[in-house]
Structure formats: structure tokens, C-alpha cells
Design an enzyme around this catalytic site. Structure first.
Site, PDB file in Angstrom:
ATOM      1  N   CYS A 126       1.061  -1.293  -0.096  1.00 21.14           N
ATOM      2  CA  CYS A 126       0.002  -0.098   0.003  1.00 21.14           C
ATOM      3  C   CYS A 126       0.806   1.194  -0.017  1.00 21.14           C
ATOM      4  CB  CYS A 126      -0.936  -0.149   1.168  1.00 21.14           C
ATOM      5  SG  CYS A 126      -2.112   1.519   1.182  1.00 21.14           S
ATOM      6  N   CYS A 127       2.102   1.249   0.865  1.00 20.62           N
ATOM      7  CA  CYS A 127       2.890   2.255   0.870  1.00 20.62           C
ATOM      8  C   CYS A 127       3.647   2.709  -0.385  1.00 20.62           C
ATOM      9  CB  CYS A 127       3.809   2.321   1.968  1.00 20.62           C
ATOM     10  SG  CYS A 127       3.014   2.546   3.688  1.00 20.62           S
ATOM     11  N   CYS A 207      -1.345   8.177   6.882  1.00 16.03           N
ATOM     12  CA  CYS A 207      -2.734   8.002   6.425  1.00 16.03           C
ATOM     13  C   CYS A 207      -3.599   7.611   7.689  1.00 16.03           C
ATOM     14  CB  CYS A 207      -2.583   6.771   5.516  1.00 16.03           C
ATOM     15  SG  CYS A 207      -1.530   7.198   4.022  1.00 16.03           S
ATOM     16  N   CYS A 210      -3.461   3.856   9.203  1.00 19.61           N
ATOM     17  CA  CYS A 210      -2.328   3.521   9.855  1.00 19.61           C
ATOM     18  C   CYS A 210      -1.828   4.371  10.793  1.00 19.61           C
ATOM     19  CB  CYS A 210      -1.141   3.088   8.933  1.00 19.61           C
ATOM     20  SG  CYS A 210      -2.014   1.911   7.543  1.00 19.61           S
ATOM     21  N   CYS A 233       7.434   3.978   5.921  1.00 21.09           N
ATOM     22  CA  CYS A 233       6.558   3.757   4.829  1.00 21.09           C
ATOM     23  C   CYS A 233       7.320   3.369   3.660  1.00 21.09           C
ATOM     24  CB  CYS A 233       5.924   5.014   4.545  1.00 21.09           C
ATOM     25  SG  CYS A 233       6.705   6.517   3.961  1.00 21.09           S
TER      26      CYS A 233
END
Length: 241
Positions: A126-127, A207, A210, A233
């Protein structure tokens, strides 16, 4: 092109970074930014900011040196509305003239995160699509960048130098040596507005999925990816090109 030819530019960048770090180890944040400007020029320098809980201090110092230095902001699609509003407020307050909000590519999101659940199943992936790849794309025109990491944040940041290289670019850490008290002093002296989520107990904001609140006696980034081994990240652990 031979392997030796490929490695020469990276070796030169690493050598330059070591020399600059030695010269700037006791320099003030403003002096570090001035040196970055002198070294590569404004057109080749960018400051990367999350517009998070401590970002205004670095942005204020940068604006005092040159408010036209490009600022790269990663709009991941998962940010708090408070962060987006804070970005806009700081742009106006500090007179920043070149803030670039960079977003992940739609095609990558559609292919890899169609249900917006990747943050839970694979936060590293995702990062990568929401931060690492967009930053690499945004930094391609530049040969050096500035970021706001501090040693007091702990973890992998405890021993960062003032100047380093990320393999392809010079990377300046003007706040490497500053303390939390010095950050607070900059806010107070410049009358900078705090991030709206600080009052709710967020010591560090990224985000939404997280980021969580942290106790006052925890590391500044304790609320990031809480309960996981993940602490970064990837934008500070991956080459930018």
C-alpha cells in the site's frame, strides 16, 4: 554500459554527501537549507513534507530561506481531512509559492488496490503504490531533497546524519539534531498553528488507517502502524529512482 560506469555517479554522490555531512554536523537547520540551495540550486532542490504534526517548523525555516523552494506533498488518498486543511492553511500562513500535491496513479490503484483494503492485507505494498512510487516520480527532476526526520523520533531515525545519499540524490536532514523542545520553540516564536489532530493525542499523523493516538511518553511515531513490525513507509528506505 559497464557495471563500473553505473556505480561511478552513485559513488560520487555518496562521497559528496559524506563531505557535506561532516561540514554541517553542527549547522543550524537554516544553514543546512542554505547549503543545499548553494550546492544544487533551487531548480534542482525539493522539500518533501507530509504537513504532519511537526511539519510547520521545517516549512517555516525553509520559507525564511526561500519560500519558492518546491514542496512535494504526497496526497495518498487515505489522508485525514484535517491534514489537507492544514496543508492549505500553512501554504497561506507561510507564503509558500510552489507546493505540488502528488497522487498515486489511478492505474496502479485499480490494479493493486481496487477494494481499498491493501493497507490491511499488505501495508508495505500500500505504501509502495501510494507513497514510494509517487515520490520517485515527483523527485525525478531534482538532484537533492530535504525532509523533516529527527533523531528524537526514534527507531530507524535515531542515527540519521545531517546529509546522506539515497543512492541517486543528495538527501538533507536539517532537523536531524533538533530536539522536541526546539521544535516547540519554533512553533511558539513564529506563532505557527498546530496540526488539528495534535489536541486529540496524535504525535505523528500519516494515513488514516495506519495512524493512531500515542501516549506522551512514547516515541513520536509509536502510533504509526501500531501492532505491526513496520515503522517506515518506505520513502526513506528506497532509492528515489
Amino acid at each position: 554500459m559497464t557495471a563500473q560506469q553505473v556505480l561511478v555517479p552513485e559513488a560520487a554522490i555518496a562521497s559528496q554527501a559524506r563531505s557535506l555531512d561532516l561540514a554541517l554536523r553542527a549547522a543550524s537547520p537554516a544553514e543546512v537549507i542554505k547549503t543545499a540551495l548553494k550546492t544544487v540550486g533551487r531548480e534542482n532542490l525539493a522539500l518533501v513534507s507530509s504537513f504532519g504534526t511537526e511539519s510547520a517548523a521545517l516549512l517555516r525555516v525553509m520559507a525564511g530561506v526561500d519560500s519558492a523552494i518546491p514542496v512535494v506533498f504526497l496526497d495518498t488518498g487515505w489522508l485525514f481531512e484535517e491534514t489537507l486543511a492544514y496543508r492549505d492553511a500553512l501554504i497561506a500562513t507561510l507564503g509558500l509559492t510552489d507546493v505540488r500535491s502528488i497522487q498515486p496513479l489511478d492505474e496502479n490503484l485499480t490494479r493493486e488496490d481496487p477494494d481499498r483494503e491493501l493497507w490491511f492485507s499488505d501495508p508495505d505494498a500500500c505504501c509502495r503504490i501510494r507513497k514510494v512510487e509517487p515520490l520517485a516520480r515527483a523527485l525525478k527532476p531534482f538532484s537533492a531533497w530535504i525532509n523533516g526526520r529527527k533523531r528524537f523520533q526514534g527507531g530507524a531515525r535515531a542515527d540519521i546524519p545531517v546529509v546522506e545519499d539515497d543512492g541517486t540524490k543528495l538527501k538533507f536532514n536539517p532537523f536531524a539534531n533538533v530536539s522536541r523542545e526546539e521544535i516547540e520553540a519554533i512553533y511558539k516564536l513564529a506563532k505557527l498553528p498546530p496540526h488539528p489532530l495534535v489536541a486529540s493525542g496524535y504525535l505523528s499523523v500519516g494515513c488514516m488507517p495506519c495512524s493512531s493516538r500515542a501516549a506522551a511518553d512514547e516515541d513520536a511515531r509509536a502510533g504509526r502502524w501500531r501492532g505491526r513490525q513496520k515503522t517506515e513507509c518506505g520513502i526513506h528506505t528506497t532509492k528515489t529512482s
